[in-house]
Design a protein around this motif. Sequence first.
Motif, PDB file in Angstrom:
ATOM      1  N   VAL A 118      32.774   4.518  -1.186  1.00 20.53           N
ATOM      2  CA  VAL A 118      31.611   3.734  -0.770  1.00 20.53           C
ATOM      3  C   VAL A 118      30.889   3.228  -2.007  1.00 20.53           C
ATOM      4  O   VAL A 118      30.765   3.932  -3.017  1.00 20.53           O
ATOM      5  CB  VAL A 118      30.654   4.553   0.121  1.00 20.53           C
ATOM      6  N   ASP A 119      30.455   1.992  -1.915  1.00 22.58           N
ATOM      7  CA  ASP A 119      29.676   1.374  -2.995  1.00 22.58           C
ATOM      8  C   ASP A 119      29.121   0.053  -2.470  1.00 22.58           C
ATOM      9  O   ASP A 119      29.868  -0.767  -1.918  1.00 22.58           O
ATOM     10  CB  ASP A 119      30.543   1.125  -4.230  1.00 22.58           C
ATOM     11  N   LYS A 120      27.833  -0.136  -2.623  1.00 24.45           N
ATOM     12  CA  LYS A 120      27.217  -1.393  -2.190  1.00 24.45           C
ATOM     13  C   LYS A 120      27.754  -2.561  -3.004  1.00 24.45           C
ATOM     14  O   LYS A 120      27.909  -3.675  -2.508  1.00 24.45           O
ATOM     15  CB  LYS A 120      25.694  -1.292  -2.337  1.00 24.45           C
ATOM     16  N   LYS A 121      28.072  -2.303  -4.283  1.00 26.36           N
ATOM     17  CA  LYS A 121      28.610  -3.334  -5.167  1.00 26.36           C
ATOM     18  C   LYS A 121      30.134  -3.270  -5.108  1.00 26.36           C
ATOM     19  O   LYS A 121      30.763  -2.469  -5.795  1.00 26.36           O
ATOM     20  CB  LYS A 121      28.103  -3.130  -6.592  1.00 26.36           C
ATOM     21  N   ARG A 122      30.719  -4.142  -4.285  1.00 27.29           N
ATOM     22  CA  ARG A 122      32.158  -4.056  -4.019  1.00 27.29           C
ATOM     23  C   ARG A 122      32.986  -4.326  -5.278  1.00 27.29           C
ATOM     24  O   ARG A 122      34.022  -3.707  -5.485  1.00 27.29           O
ATOM     25  CB  ARG A 122      32.553  -5.046  -2.917  1.00 27.29           C
ATOM     26  N   ARG A 123      32.550  -5.279  -6.090  1.00 27.72           N
ATOM     27  CA  ARG A 123      33.307  -5.573  -7.314  1.00 27.72           C
ATOM     28  C   ARG A 123      33.362  -4.344  -8.218  1.00 27.72           C
ATOM     29  O   ARG A 123      34.422  -4.007  -8.768  1.00 27.72           O
ATOM     30  CB  ARG A 123      32.660  -6.744  -8.053  1.00 27.72           C
TER      31      ARG A 123
END
Length: 372
Positions: A118-123
Amino acid sequence: MDLPSPRIRHSLLPLSWLYGLGVSVRNKLFDVKMLKQHKFDIPIICVGNITVGGTGKTPHIEYLVGLLSARYKVAVLSRGYKRKSKGFKIVEVSSKPHEVGDEPLQIKQKFPHTLVVVDKKRRNAIEKIRSMDVKERPEVILMDDGFQHRNVTPSLSILLVDSNRPVYEDKLLPAGNLREPLKEKDRAAMVIVTKCSRDMQPIDFRIYENGLDLFPYQDLYFTTFDYGNITPVFPDLQSESLDPDDLRKKHVFLVTGIASPQPLVEKLELKTYNLYPKFFPDHHFFKAEDIEEIEHEMKLLDVDDDDKIIITTEKDAMRFRDLPFLNEEFKKNLYYIPVEVLFLEKKDKESFNKKINKHVRSYQANSRLSKK
């Protein structure tokens, strides 16, 4: 079959126009490359939507994991909606829903050998995945709910639309439920109409086909949900699963914290005459007072306790297991219904599976050639 029409909040249409202007400008900046998009040398399959509310993304992600994991090392990348943690985090089977989100945890527990992050910043997350040791590095990334995350260019986009709310009759937020103008559906290589009724007629398929007005390069599929046996949330206290037909003589208290509970309601109404639905907001973290209210309503019902049962969804079960204040009696009575994706047409399933496998195989081959 009468097809539904979305409810439009007409007084908010002026605000929808302003919202649409902002979204269109942002998308145009990406289209003309004034805002940068990042492309990676790994197949990235995006599963998303252009509406708020549930369209069945998690079951479709799970379908793709099951399809691809026999041949490839698969990773699932999610934002981890409503989690309390921040940044990049690898989901473990023992993780808590408030740490990683209920849907990523559900996927991890169902597919324990699949990398789920999980990570809000996909890049940022993709770069960390790509930096893993070659023996552990995934060969395919499934990006959950990433259709609006245009900083990353997926190798393939799959757009889900809810059959119960046709997008071609909907309006932009806040008057309707559209996150983006309908024309943005053109970015998807595949469109799946989800949560369909199993008794759809040929004319119903044509209505959706005409309403969506897809390009020749876009494939259209129709899916529904197949419900499994009713399964104990706490198997240590209650080990026996129930067949849906066992509900005939039961009084069923349905408790959900999902965006679209109606398909499950319709399913259970076919199995029992005594259904008592209680709905909470999507991804709701249940509180002690919520449980007390449910128990109070159950006590008011003048039938034997053995004839009462609490049913929830698979996603909600993730959050129920994490509650420290549930008493043993409540746990014994608590069950969930697993769901999986079912294509309405067998030939569509075969076509979809073939095209997904071909895409991953050809993308990997092209990436290897470009490195030489």
